[in-house]
Design a protein around this motif. Sequence first.
Motif, PDB file in Angstrom:
ATOM      1  N   THR A   6      24.489  41.771  38.097  1.00 54.42           N
ATOM      2  CA  THR A   6      24.838  41.471  36.829  1.00 54.42           C
ATOM      3  C   THR A   6      26.484  41.755  36.340  1.00 54.42           C
ATOM      4  OG1 THR A   6      22.716  42.678  36.197  1.00 54.42           O
ATOM      5  CG2 THR A   6      24.493  42.492  34.407  1.00 54.42           C
ATOM      6  N   ALA A   7      27.185  42.718  37.053  1.00 55.78           N
ATOM      7  CA  ALA A   7      28.452  42.604  36.853  1.00 55.78           C
ATOM      8  C   ALA A   7      29.215  41.636  38.009  1.00 55.78           C
ATOM      9  CB  ALA A   7      28.926  44.143  37.916  1.00 55.78           C
ATOM     10  N   ASP A   8      28.644  41.208  39.055  1.00 57.98           N
ATOM     11  CA  ASP A   8      29.355  40.091  39.483  1.00 57.98           C
ATOM     12  C   ASP A   8      29.098  38.827  38.847  1.00 57.98           C
ATOM     13  OD1 ASP A   8      30.664  40.120  42.151  1.00 57.98           O
ATOM     14  OD2 ASP A   8      28.643  40.904  43.051  1.00 57.98           O
ATOM     15  N   LEU A   9      28.095  38.636  38.170  1.00 59.49           N
ATOM     16  CA  LEU A   9      27.871  37.522  37.327  1.00 59.49           C
ATOM     17  C   LEU A   9      28.730  37.339  36.098  1.00 59.49           C
ATOM     18  CD1 LEU A   9      26.388  34.909  36.880  1.00 59.49           C
ATOM     19  CD2 LEU A   9      24.568  36.175  35.783  1.00 59.49           C
ATOM     20  N   ALA A  10      28.879  38.524  35.413  1.00 58.23           N
ATOM     21  CA  ALA A  10      29.695  38.632  34.322  1.00 58.23           C
ATOM     22  C   ALA A  10      31.048  38.457  34.671  1.00 58.23           C
ATOM     23  CB  ALA A  10      29.438  39.947  33.641  1.00 58.23           C
ATOM     24  N   ALA A  11      31.501  39.446  35.647  1.00 59.09           N
ATOM     25  CA  ALA A  11      32.815  39.019  36.020  1.00 59.09           C
ATOM     26  C   ALA A  11      33.242  37.755  36.648  1.00 59.09           C
ATOM     27  CB  ALA A  11      33.187  40.124  37.196  1.00 59.09           C
ATOM     28  N   GLY A  12      32.205  37.364  37.266  1.00 57.48           N
ATOM     29  CA  GLY A  12      32.771  35.604  37.858  1.00 57.48           C
ATOM     30  C   GLY A  12      32.868  34.562  36.696  1.00 57.48           C
ATOM     31  N   THR A  13      31.991  35.010  35.705  1.00 55.53           N
ATOM     32  CA  THR A  13      31.747  34.055  34.411  1.00 55.53           C
ATOM     33  C   THR A  13      33.113  34.164  33.944  1.00 55.53           C
ATOM     34  OG1 THR A  13      29.408  34.013  34.334  1.00 55.53           O
ATOM     35  CG2 THR A  13      30.730  33.007  32.381  1.00 55.53           C
ATOM     36  N   GLY A  14      33.774  35.457  33.630  1.00 50.71           N
ATOM     37  CA  GLY A  14      34.800  35.736  32.818  1.00 50.71           C
ATOM     38  C   GLY A  14      36.184  35.154  33.644  1.00 50.71           C
ATOM     39  N   ILE A  15      36.264  35.485  34.988  1.00 53.28           N
ATOM     40  CA  ILE A  15      37.256  34.994  35.905  1.00 53.28           C
ATOM     41  C   ILE A  15      37.414  33.358  35.806  1.00 53.28           C
ATOM     42  CG2 ILE A  15      38.235  34.765  37.920  1.00 53.28           C
ATOM     43  CD1 ILE A  15      36.934  37.750  38.314  1.00 53.28           C
ATOM     44  N   ALA A  16      36.328  32.940  35.935  1.00 59.56           N
ATOM     45  CA  ALA A  16      36.117  31.488  35.963  1.00 59.56           C
ATOM     46  C   ALA A  16      36.607  30.879  34.533  1.00 59.56           C
ATOM     47  CB  ALA A  16      34.876  31.063  36.126  1.00 59.56           C
ATOM     48  N   ALA A  37      44.391  27.130  39.901  1.00 55.77           N
ATOM     49  CA  ALA A  37      43.014  26.937  39.988  1.00 55.77           C
ATOM     50  C   ALA A  37      42.488  28.204  40.881  1.00 55.77           C
ATOM     51  CB  ALA A  37      42.589  25.696  40.556  1.00 55.77           C
ATOM     52  N   LEU A  38      43.259  29.066  41.227  1.00 52.26           N
ATOM     53  CA  LEU A  38      42.685  30.150  42.133  1.00 52.26           C
ATOM     54  C   LEU A  38      41.751  31.046  41.385  1.00 52.26           C
ATOM     55  CD1 LEU A  38      42.674  31.511  44.725  1.00 52.26           C
ATOM     56  CD2 LEU A  38      44.886  32.934  44.016  1.00 52.26           C
ATOM     57  N   PRO A  39      42.135  31.395  40.089  1.00 51.00           N
ATOM     58  CA  PRO A  39      40.791  32.162  39.206  1.00 51.00           C
ATOM     59  C   PRO A  39      39.595  31.392  39.248  1.00 51.00           C
ATOM     60  CG  PRO A  39      43.021  32.309  38.160  1.00 51.00           C
ATOM     61  CD  PRO A  39      43.062  31.079  39.244  1.00 51.00           C
ATOM     62  N   LEU A  40      39.774  30.106  39.002  1.00 51.59           N
ATOM     63  CA  LEU A  40      38.347  29.514  39.186  1.00 51.59           C
ATOM     64  C   LEU A  40      37.543  29.802  40.553  1.00 51.59           C
ATOM     65  CD1 LEU A  40      36.621  27.707  37.228  1.00 51.59           C
ATOM     66  CD2 LEU A  40      38.027  25.755  38.220  1.00 51.59           C
ATOM     67  N   LEU A  41      38.530  29.529  41.462  1.00 53.82           N
ATOM     68  CA  LEU A  41      37.700  29.689  42.796  1.00 53.82           C
ATOM     69  C   LEU A  41      37.401  31.089  42.848  1.00 53.82           C
ATOM     70  CD1 LEU A  41      37.174  28.607  45.654  1.00 53.82           C
ATOM     71  CD2 LEU A  41      39.459  29.416  46.277  1.00 53.82           C
ATOM     72  N   LEU A  42      38.096  31.956  42.420  1.00 52.92           N
ATOM     73  CA  LEU A  42      37.448  33.452  42.504  1.00 52.92           C
ATOM     74  C   LEU A  42      36.357  33.943  41.735  1.00 52.92           C
ATOM     75  CD1 LEU A  42      40.990  35.353  42.419  1.00 52.92           C
ATOM     76  CD2 LEU A  42      39.536  35.027  44.354  1.00 52.92           C
TER      77      LEU A  42
END
Length: 216
Positions: A6-16, A37-42
């Motif tokens: 859940t944390a990975d999904l939430a963080a990944g969505t926000g960072i993207a 574009a690096l944050p999008l990749l992260l």
Amino acid sequence: MCWSATADLAAGTGIAAVGVVSVALAARRPRDLPLAALPLLLGVHQIIEAEVWRNDGGAGPATLAWAVIALPLLALWVPAVVLFAAPPGARRRLLAPLAVGAATAAVLAYVLATRTVTAEIRGHTVGYSVGLPRAELVVVGYLLATIGSLLLSGDRGLVLFGVLVAVGAAVSFALWRQEYISTWCAFAAVCSVVLCLWAGRRRAPVPRPPGQASPG
């Protein structure tokens, strides 16, 4: 890495999402676009790891995709895009981190192509096993290519970004080694915001109408 799916999904969505804004801000400066574009990749990377959590680790496609981004891709991507965006006076010295990154990425790509990557859930962390030969040398090369290129960039915003990445990596690694909790996603979010602000400050100026005088 985060401490749960859940944390990975939430963080990944926000960072993207930050990455999308960063790309939009850099759209008028093509040289900055790959770095912006690096944050999008992260963010995509974090979302992939959420799938690794759901699969309870293992050696599936999500684990391999995570390793491809984390290892050879970033080892080459970061020094290349920093060189592309750096001031002209800094580009010659950035050739060294790029060369180290290319060599490191080649080793990592070969290892991923010839060995099986596995992931193991360890409490609130995920441990990845690749079986790197001479792992210490590869890690040094990776850090010189990524963090080293940022610190040598000659751009204050990118140097700050490099310092944050270095601190975040050290703290996250220390906590990960204790199998306590993975915190890299939090540092990745902070670093992504810093990079977004960098992209915003470097936007190309709006062209003035012909004949309009510049402000004194």
